[in-house]
Design an enzyme around this catalytic site. Structure first.
Site, PDB file in Angstrom:
ATOM      1  N   TYR A  25      27.531  17.089  17.474  1.00 32.87           N
ATOM      2  CA  TYR A  25      26.610  16.856  16.483  1.00 32.87           C
ATOM      3  C   TYR A  25      25.415  17.601  16.600  1.00 32.87           C
ATOM      4  O   TYR A  25      24.589  17.531  15.697  1.00 32.87           O
ATOM      5  CB  TYR A  25      26.377  15.229  16.582  1.00 32.87           C
ATOM      6  CG  TYR A  25      27.498  14.264  16.268  1.00 32.87           C
ATOM      7  CD1 TYR A  25      27.987  14.466  14.808  1.00 32.87           C
ATOM      8  CD2 TYR A  25      28.062  13.890  17.293  1.00 32.87           C
ATOM      9  CE1 TYR A  25      28.913  13.521  14.682  1.00 32.87           C
ATOM     10  CE2 TYR A  25      29.146  12.938  16.887  1.00 32.87           C
ATOM     11  CZ  TYR A  25      29.697  12.700  15.515  1.00 32.87           C
ATOM     12  OH  TYR A  25      30.644  12.011  15.272  1.00 32.87           O
ATOM     13  N   ASN A  76      24.960   9.392   4.774  1.00 34.61           N
ATOM     14  CA  ASN A  76      25.842   9.559   6.065  1.00 34.61           C
ATOM     15  C   ASN A  76      26.232   8.340   6.715  1.00 34.61           C
ATOM     16  O   ASN A  76      25.360   7.722   7.536  1.00 34.61           O
ATOM     17  CB  ASN A  76      25.315  10.564   7.243  1.00 34.61           C
ATOM     18  CG  ASN A  76      26.185  11.023   8.184  1.00 34.61           C
ATOM     19  OD1 ASN A  76      27.262  10.354   8.301  1.00 34.61           O
ATOM     20  ND2 ASN A  76      25.900  11.967   8.985  1.00 34.61           N
ATOM     21  N   HIS A 102      28.267  14.570   6.016  1.00 35.10           N
ATOM     22  CA  HIS A 102      28.717  14.661   7.481  1.00 35.10           C
ATOM     23  C   HIS A 102      28.241  15.923   8.181  1.00 35.10           C
ATOM     24  O   HIS A 102      28.639  16.910   7.800  1.00 35.10           O
ATOM     25  CB  HIS A 102      30.308  14.320   7.427  1.00 35.10           C
ATOM     26  CG  HIS A 102      30.568  13.108   6.761  1.00 35.10           C
ATOM     27  ND1 HIS A 102      30.497  12.108   7.232  1.00 35.10           N
ATOM     28  CD2 HIS A 102      31.291  13.093   5.814  1.00 35.10           C
ATOM     29  CE1 HIS A 102      30.929  10.901   6.483  1.00 35.10           C
ATOM     30  NE2 HIS A 102      31.489  11.890   5.590  1.00 35.10           N
ATOM     31  N   SER A 104      29.551  16.825  11.010  1.00 35.85           N
ATOM     32  CA  SER A 104      30.684  17.389  11.548  1.00 35.85           C
ATOM     33  C   SER A 104      31.811  17.706  10.506  1.00 35.85           C
ATOM     34  O   SER A 104      31.619  17.044   9.597  1.00 35.85           O
ATOM     35  CB  SER A 104      31.411  16.719  12.928  1.00 35.85           C
ATOM     36  OG  SER A 104      31.842  15.325  12.323  1.00 35.85           O
ATOM     37  N   ARG A 113      39.587  10.040  11.167  1.00 35.26           N
ATOM     38  CA  ARG A 113      38.317  10.466  10.438  1.00 35.26           C
ATOM     39  C   ARG A 113      38.649  11.070   9.080  1.00 35.26           C
ATOM     40  O   ARG A 113      37.661  11.517   8.475  1.00 35.26           O
ATOM     41  CB  ARG A 113      37.523  11.273  11.348  1.00 35.26           C
ATOM     42  CG  ARG A 113      36.955  10.731  12.647  1.00 35.26           C
ATOM     43  CD  ARG A 113      36.027  11.550  13.281  1.00 35.26           C
ATOM     44  NE  ARG A 113      35.944  11.312  14.687  1.00 35.26           N
ATOM     45  CZ  ARG A 113      35.133  10.558  15.219  1.00 35.26           C
ATOM     46  NH1 ARG A 113      34.406  10.004  14.503  1.00 35.26           N
ATOM     47  NH2 ARG A 113      35.222  10.150  16.504  1.00 35.26           N
TER      48      ARG A 113
HETATM   49  C1  DHK Z   1      29.139  10.823  11.999  1.00 34.88           C
HETATM   50  C2  DHK Z   1      29.814   9.975  12.800  1.00 34.88           C
HETATM   51  O1  DHK Z   1      29.126   9.009  13.553  1.00 34.88           O
HETATM   52  C3  DHK Z   1      31.329   9.807  12.810  1.00 34.88           C
HETATM   53  O2  DHK Z   1      31.602   8.405  12.962  1.00 34.88           O
HETATM   54  C4  DHK Z   1      31.960  10.427  11.426  1.00 34.88           C
HETATM   55  C5  DHK Z   1      29.866  11.673  11.074  1.00 34.88           C
HETATM   56  C6  DHK Z   1      31.488  11.862  11.318  1.00 34.88           C
HETATM   57  C7  DHK Z   1      29.031  13.051  10.855  1.00 34.88           C
HETATM   58  O3  DHK Z   1      29.902  13.998  11.252  1.00 34.88           O
HETATM   59  O4  DHK Z   1      28.017  13.141  10.559  1.00 34.88           O
HETATM   60  O5  DHK Z   1      33.185  10.407  11.864  1.00 34.88           O
END
Ligand code: DHK
Length: 148
Positions: A25, A76, A102, A104, A113
């Site tokens: 992230y 998100n 998102h 990621s 996912r």
């Molecule tokens: C963020 C999360 O916390 C995950 O649970 C998702 C997402 C992806 C992101 O990439 O912002 O699967």
């Protein structure tokens, strides 16, 4: 909130951005993301209402609050993306443009996912672009807000 407001909603664990799995992230915090959204929106004469919750019902309440009368919504939903029919139904009831974001690339990660309950009730999607994706989402909304 009014018709120049972009509502940016963040789901569970995004309050830990910067310390949580930085390899996935990145190192920016949620406060950095808020500053990015505010600066991007300001370039379009828009304001940002930026929120985060770890609670599904709170997110549902906020989506309902923004369902009409604002410029649009950036969502998100984090983990709830892959589980929440309730959030999907709330987004489906919205009459404003919605962008799913998102950080990621969910399609390149674990199989659980890959499916998003939110994808087909959002108007645009920015996936796997890092936190810069939020800025892209605000830019898209500025171009597609009601009356734009
Ligand atoms: C963020 C999360 O916390 C995950 O649970 C998702 C997402 C992806 C992101 O990439 O912002 O699967």
């Amino acid at each position: 909130m009014d018709d120049r407001t972009v509502l940016v909603l963040n789901g569970p664990n995004l309050n830990l951005l910067g310390e949580r799995e930085p390899a996935v992230y990145g190192h920016d915090t949620l406060a950095d993301v808020e500053r990015l959204c505010v600066a991007t929106a300001a370039r379009h004469g828009l304001t940002v209402d930026f929120r985060q919750s770890n609670h599904e019902g709170t997110l549902v309440d906020w989506v309902q609050e923004g369902r009409a009368g604002i410029a649009g919504m950036v969502v998100n939903a984090a983990g709830y993306t892959h589980t929440s029919v309730a959030l999907r139904d709330a987004l489906s009831a919205c009459r404003v443009p919605r962008v799913e974001v998102h950080i990621s690339d969910i399609h390149a990660r674990e199989e659980f996912r890959h499916h998003s309950y939110l994808t087909d009730v959002c108007d645009h999607h920015v996936i796997g672009r890092g936190v810069a994706g939020y800025s892209e989402a605000v830019d898209w909304l500025a171009a597609h807000a009601a009356g734009a």
